[in-house]
Design a protein around this motif. Structure first.
Motif, PDB file in Angstrom:
ATOM      1  N   VAL A 137       0.834  -1.205   0.000  1.00  0.00           N
ATOM      2  CA  VAL A 137       0.000   0.000   0.000  1.00  0.00           C
ATOM      3  C   VAL A 137       0.870   1.258   0.000  1.00  0.00           C
ATOM      4  O   VAL A 137       0.630   2.199  -0.773  1.00  0.00           O
ATOM      5  N   ALA A 138       1.905   1.271   0.845  1.00  0.00           N
ATOM      6  CA  ALA A 138       2.776   2.435   0.930  1.00  0.00           C
ATOM      7  C   ALA A 138       3.494   2.690  -0.394  1.00  0.00           C
ATOM      8  O   ALA A 138       3.661   3.842  -0.812  1.00  0.00           O
ATOM      9  N   SER A 139       3.882   1.615  -1.067  1.00  0.00           N
ATOM     10  CA  SER A 139       4.559   1.767  -2.355  1.00  0.00           C
ATOM     11  C   SER A 139       3.624   2.365  -3.402  1.00  0.00           C
ATOM     12  O   SER A 139       3.992   3.303  -4.111  1.00  0.00           O
ATOM     13  N   PHE A 140       2.406   1.845  -3.481  1.00  0.00           N
ATOM     14  CA  PHE A 140       1.471   2.293  -4.514  1.00  0.00           C
ATOM     15  C   PHE A 140       0.778   3.606  -4.173  1.00  0.00           C
ATOM     16  O   PHE A 140       0.062   4.156  -5.006  1.00  0.00           O
ATOM     17  N   ARG A 142       2.478   6.135  -3.786  1.00  0.00           N
ATOM     18  CA  ARG A 142       3.322   7.060  -4.551  1.00  0.00           C
ATOM     19  C   ARG A 142       2.880   7.008  -6.016  1.00  0.00           C
ATOM     20  O   ARG A 142       2.912   5.934  -6.634  1.00  0.00           O
ATOM     21  N   PRO A 143       2.461   8.118  -6.583  1.00  0.00           N
ATOM     22  CA  PRO A 143       1.928   8.108  -7.959  1.00  0.00           C
ATOM     23  C   PRO A 143       2.867   7.495  -8.984  1.00  0.00           C
ATOM     24  O   PRO A 143       2.436   6.756  -9.876  1.00  0.00           O
ATOM     25  N   TRP A 144       4.168   7.783  -8.884  1.00  0.00           N
ATOM     26  CA  TRP A 144       5.105   7.250  -9.879  1.00  0.00           C
ATOM     27  C   TRP A 144       5.174   5.732  -9.815  1.00  0.00           C
ATOM     28  O   TRP A 144       5.270   5.070 -10.854  1.00  0.00           O
ATOM     29  N   SER A 145       5.103   5.183  -8.600  1.00  0.00           N
ATOM     30  CA  SER A 145       5.164   3.732  -8.436  1.00  0.00           C
ATOM     31  C   SER A 145       3.910   3.068  -8.997  1.00  0.00           C
ATOM     32  O   SER A 145       3.991   2.041  -9.688  1.00  0.00           O
ATOM     33  N   ALA A 146       2.741   3.632  -8.713  1.00  0.00           N
ATOM     34  CA  ALA A 146       1.487   3.087  -9.221  1.00  0.00           C
ATOM     35  C   ALA A 146       1.431   3.145 -10.741  1.00  0.00           C
ATOM     36  O   ALA A 146       1.040   2.172 -11.404  1.00  0.00           O
ATOM     37  N   THR A 147       1.843   4.267 -11.304  1.00  0.00           N
ATOM     38  CA  THR A 147       1.826   4.427 -12.758  1.00  0.00           C
ATOM     39  C   THR A 147       2.794   3.460 -13.427  1.00  0.00           C
ATOM     40  O   THR A 147       2.465   2.827 -14.441  1.00  0.00           O
ATOM     41  N   PHE A 148       3.979   3.333 -12.860  1.00  0.00           N
ATOM     42  CA  PHE A 148       4.988   2.424 -13.405  1.00  0.00           C
ATOM     43  C   PHE A 148       4.483   0.985 -13.378  1.00  0.00           C
ATOM     44  O   PHE A 148       4.629   0.240 -14.355  1.00  0.00           O
ATOM     45  N   TYR A 149       3.858   0.582 -12.283  1.00  0.00           N
ATOM     46  CA  TYR A 149       3.366  -0.792 -12.146  1.00  0.00           C
ATOM     47  C   TYR A 149       2.276  -1.095 -13.171  1.00  0.00           C
ATOM     48  O   TYR A 149       2.289  -2.150 -13.810  1.00  0.00           O
ATOM     49  N   VAL A 150       1.348  -0.181 -13.347  1.00  0.00           N
ATOM     50  CA  VAL A 150       0.274  -0.391 -14.320  1.00  0.00           C
ATOM     51  C   VAL A 150       0.848  -0.484 -15.733  1.00  0.00           C
ATOM     52  O   VAL A 150       0.447  -1.349 -16.532  1.00  0.00           O
ATOM     53  N   LEU A 194      -3.554  -8.252 -16.419  1.00  0.00           N
ATOM     54  CA  LEU A 194      -3.785  -6.828 -16.646  1.00  0.00           C
ATOM     55  C   LEU A 194      -4.858  -6.278 -15.705  1.00  0.00           C
ATOM     56  O   LEU A 194      -4.672  -5.238 -15.072  1.00  0.00           O
ATOM     57  N   LEU A 195      -5.978  -6.995 -15.605  1.00  0.00           N
ATOM     58  CA  LEU A 195      -7.088  -6.516 -14.781  1.00  0.00           C
ATOM     59  C   LEU A 195      -6.834  -6.736 -13.295  1.00  0.00           C
ATOM     60  O   LEU A 195      -7.109  -5.854 -12.473  1.00  0.00           O
ATOM     61  N   GLY A 196      -6.317  -7.924 -12.943  1.00  0.00           N
ATOM     62  CA  GLY A 196      -6.116  -8.259 -11.530  1.00  0.00           C
ATOM     63  C   GLY A 196      -4.988  -7.460 -10.902  1.00  0.00           C
ATOM     64  O   GLY A 196      -5.191  -6.727  -9.915  1.00  0.00           O
ATOM     65  N   ASN A 197      -3.799  -7.585 -11.461  1.00  0.00           N
ATOM     66  CA  ASN A 197      -2.657  -6.849 -10.909  1.00  0.00           C
ATOM     67  C   ASN A 197      -2.779  -5.347 -11.148  1.00  0.00           C
ATOM     68  O   ASN A 197      -2.443  -4.536 -10.282  1.00  0.00           O
ATOM     69  N   GLY A 198      -3.265  -4.975 -12.341  1.00  0.00           N
ATOM     70  CA  GLY A 198      -3.359  -3.561 -12.671  1.00  0.00           C
ATOM     71  C   GLY A 198      -4.347  -2.799 -11.800  1.00  0.00           C
ATOM     72  O   GLY A 198      -4.187  -1.588 -11.589  1.00  0.00           O
ATOM     73  N   ALA A 199      -5.356  -3.501 -11.285  1.00  0.00           N
ATOM     74  CA  ALA A 199      -6.365  -2.831 -10.457  1.00  0.00           C
ATOM     75  C   ALA A 199      -5.821  -2.434  -9.091  1.00  0.00           C
ATOM     76  O   ALA A 199      -6.299  -1.461  -8.483  1.00  0.00           O
ATOM     77  N   ILE A 200      -4.809  -3.157  -8.603  1.00  0.00           N
ATOM     78  CA  ILE A 200      -4.330  -2.931  -7.225  1.00  0.00           C
ATOM     79  C   ILE A 200      -3.772  -1.518  -7.046  1.00  0.00           C
ATOM     80  O   ILE A 200      -4.222  -0.797  -6.139  1.00  0.00           O
ATOM     81  N   PRO A 201      -2.790  -1.074  -7.831  1.00  0.00           N
ATOM     82  CA  PRO A 201      -2.294   0.290  -7.614  1.00  0.00           C
ATOM     83  C   PRO A 201      -3.334   1.377  -7.873  1.00  0.00           C
ATOM     84  O   PRO A 201      -3.321   2.419  -7.235  1.00  0.00           O
ATOM     85  N   ILE A 202      -4.236   1.110  -8.819  1.00  0.00           N
ATOM     86  CA  ILE A 202      -5.280   2.093  -9.101  1.00  0.00           C
ATOM     87  C   ILE A 202      -6.196   2.252  -7.901  1.00  0.00           C
ATOM     88  O   ILE A 202      -6.538   3.374  -7.495  1.00  0.00           O
ATOM     89  N   LEU A 203      -6.583   1.129  -7.276  1.00  0.00           N
ATOM     90  CA  LEU A 203      -7.462   1.181  -6.105  1.00  0.00           C
ATOM     91  C   LEU A 203      -6.755   1.763  -4.893  1.00  0.00           C
ATOM     92  O   LEU A 203      -7.393   2.398  -4.045  1.00  0.00           O
ATOM     93  N   VAL A 204      -5.449   1.547  -4.797  1.00  0.00           N
ATOM     94  CA  VAL A 204      -4.689   2.190  -3.721  1.00  0.00           C
ATOM     95  C   VAL A 204      -4.686   3.705  -3.905  1.00  0.00           C
ATOM     96  O   VAL A 204      -4.890   4.464  -2.959  1.00  0.00           O
ATOM     97  N   GLN A 205      -4.474   4.162  -5.143  1.00  0.00           N
ATOM     98  CA  GLN A 205      -4.493   5.583  -5.443  1.00  0.00           C
ATOM     99  C   GLN A 205      -5.864   6.206  -5.153  1.00  0.00           C
ATOM    100  O   GLN A 205      -5.956   7.359  -4.722  1.00  0.00           O
ATOM    101  N   LEU A 206      -6.922   5.434  -5.387  1.00  0.00           N
ATOM    102  CA  LEU A 206      -8.282   5.926  -5.137  1.00  0.00           C
ATOM    103  C   LEU A 206      -8.676   5.827  -3.676  1.00  0.00           C
ATOM    104  O   LEU A 206      -9.746   6.326  -3.284  1.00  0.00           O
ATOM    105  N   GLY A 207      -7.847   5.180  -2.847  1.00  0.00           N
ATOM    106  CA  GLY A 207      -8.137   5.055  -1.440  1.00  0.00           C
ATOM    107  C   GLY A 207      -9.038   3.890  -1.090  1.00  0.00           C
ATOM    108  O   GLY A 207      -9.415   3.727   0.084  1.00  0.00           O
ATOM    109  N   VAL A 208      -9.381   3.063  -2.056  1.00  0.00           N
ATOM    110  CA  VAL A 208     -10.216   1.883  -1.789  1.00  0.00           C
ATOM    111  C   VAL A 208      -9.446   0.852  -0.996  1.00  0.00           C
ATOM    112  O   VAL A 208      -9.960   0.193  -0.102  1.00  0.00           O
ATOM    113  N   ILE A 209      -8.175   0.676  -1.352  1.00  0.00           N
ATOM    114  CA  ILE A 209      -7.278  -0.199  -0.593  1.00  0.00           C
ATOM    115  C   ILE A 209      -6.344   0.703   0.204  1.00  0.00           C
ATOM    116  O   ILE A 209      -5.630   1.524  -0.366  1.00  0.00           O
ATOM    117  N   ALA A 210      -6.368   0.563   1.516  1.00  0.00           N
ATOM    118  CA  ALA A 210      -5.554   1.437   2.366  1.00  0.00           C
ATOM    119  C   ALA A 210      -5.155   0.704   3.639  1.00  0.00           C
ATOM    120  O   ALA A 210      -5.703  -0.325   3.980  1.00  0.00           O
TER     121      ALA A 210
END
Length: 210
Positions: A137-140, A142-150, A194-210
């Motif tokens: 959660v802490a890694s994602f 960070r916007p750059w980390s989430a964007t890079f992962y996706v 794409l959908l499973g792993n890619g959703a994780i950083p996006i949801l962290v950025q949106l605050g759904v996963i915290a």
């Protein structure tokens, strides 16, 4: 090339299954992380399964990259200095595999430094070795980390989908139905990643996963 690719495709599928446990909360995700370290204990020593998997994956990666470099060099020599320019779908396919492969290889190094080793400044400043959920959660966050992962998940999905189409031929699968089945498996795995792993950083950025 095909066998080492199949090994890594299997690992990606298993790793995806483990990653999805983050949707069940911190306890489930951390429990899965802890289980990997003590799998089959006391029958086997602690972390023996984890280290055996790491060794197999490293060997598979070295073989895969080595074979890719060897095939590229052989193909270049075979075409000669006045080689004809390949166009269309074959050209795109030939270009995609090394480009996506290099991107995924770079990601593996960064991913290990970030979430496995906790190496600064790649890892989040709050990294705690025993708390996989908090580290992710802490890694994602960070916007750059989430964007890079996706972005890497997009490359990995393309690599998987294209890889399964060539894997069928490399393994000698000649039947049309079997080849179609392998291509379908590759496409489904690519979509799931794409959908499973890619959703994780996006949801962290949106605050759904915290």
């Amino acid at each position: 090339m095909a066998v080492s690719g199949a090994l890594w495709a299997f690992f990606v599928a298993v790793h995806l299954f483990g990653n999805l446990k983050i949707f069940a909360g911190a306890e489930a995700f951390n429990g899965y992380s802890a289980w990997l370290r003590v799998a089959f204990y006391p029958l086997l020593p602690e972390e023996s399964v984890l280290w055996a998997l790491r060794v197999a994956l490293v060997v598979g990666l070295v073989v895969h990259v080595g074979c890719a470099a060897l095939l590229w060099a052989r193909a270049r020599r075979a075409r000669g200095p006045h080689r004809a320019r390949i166009r269309g779908a074959r050209s795109v396919g030939a270009w995609l595999m090394p480009v996506t492969g290099i991107g995924v290889l770079a990601f593996l190094v960064i991913h290990l430094l970030d979430l496995t080793l906790g190496t600064q400044p790649i890892a989040a400043s709050t990294y705690v070795h025993a708390d996989a959920y908090a580290n992710l959660v802490a890694s994602f966050q960070r916007p750059w980390s989430a964007t890079f992962y996706v972005a890497i998940m997009v490359l990995l999905s393309v690599h998987l989908a294209k890889g399964f189409t060539t894997m069928a031929a490399d393994l000698g699968v000649m039947g049309r139905r079997w080849r179609a089945a392998l291509v379908a498996v590759g496409g489904l795995l690519a979509l799931a990643v794409l959908l499973g792993n890619g959703a994780i950083p996006i949801l962290v950025q949106l605050g759904v996963i915290a």
